[in-house]
Write a protein that holds these residues in place. Sequence first.
Motif: not given
Length: 303
Positions: A47-50, A75-76, A252-260
Amino acid sequence: MIYTVTLNPSIDFIVRLPQLTLGEVNRMESEDKFVGGKGINVSRILKRLGKDSIATGFLGGFTGQFVKDGLLAEGIGIDFVKVDQDTRINVKIKADQETEVNGLGPTITPEQLEALKEKLARVTAEDVVVFAGSAPHNLGNSIYQDLIAIVKAQGAEVVCDFEGQTLLDSLAFEPLLVKPNHHELGMIFGKTLTDLDDIQQEAKKLLEMGAKNVIISMAGDGALLVTAEATYFARPIKGQVKNSVGAGDSMVAGFAGSIMTTKDPVEALKWGVACGTATAFSDDLAELSFIKEIYQQVEVVKL
């Protein structure tokens, strides 16, 4: 869409005092209560990463309502199965030494488990599902085999943040990412790993066993990404470690959010390192401004 599965969420009750003395009355200097659970932490950082996500799993009682309210306030998206017993409370004591007392969590009925399976059966091939953390005591971690199989049958990608045998069992489903630290990797293969070359060789075994990407976090010594194409090393970033809780989930969140969105594992590694490091240097999960500041410091080299 990214879905995060937290089978045993919690309220993390953080207690701070100069020293913990057993057998006596101890008075805290400060306290915080955070919604907790590894998958939930992933959703909060996303959520912080948008990045939108939907958090699912089991919630119950007044403690479950606290978790639900906390996620909605951020807002999740949520889609939990309601259970009869209270969601657990984990006590994190920060004194001269860190001590944790983790709650047991609710007993899950067959009907409640079936309700979660029905939710997971609705994901699509466009989705990524993050499985993280331990399962409720009466289910055992073997339940992940059933849940991951349901998701994979829909064509979705899975990210598996487990330890030990649960991680090894997940490799049969060809997860998009697994992320043990170097100590956990060593325990899996019965070795003490300190040398970067040795860590790289053992990480490659996880790749050979089915993982598509393997990140080995090494705390203050950086992080290693092993892919089918190459191996990359993210240099360590200096700073004051304030919080070890949630740093791995943030990675994990940073990787998953970016690679998508980027489909670039190296760029995903950079965001994973930025999120994990920023959380380690924060009192709670890192805020976006700090994550972006740390991202500018991330250096990745190809080995």
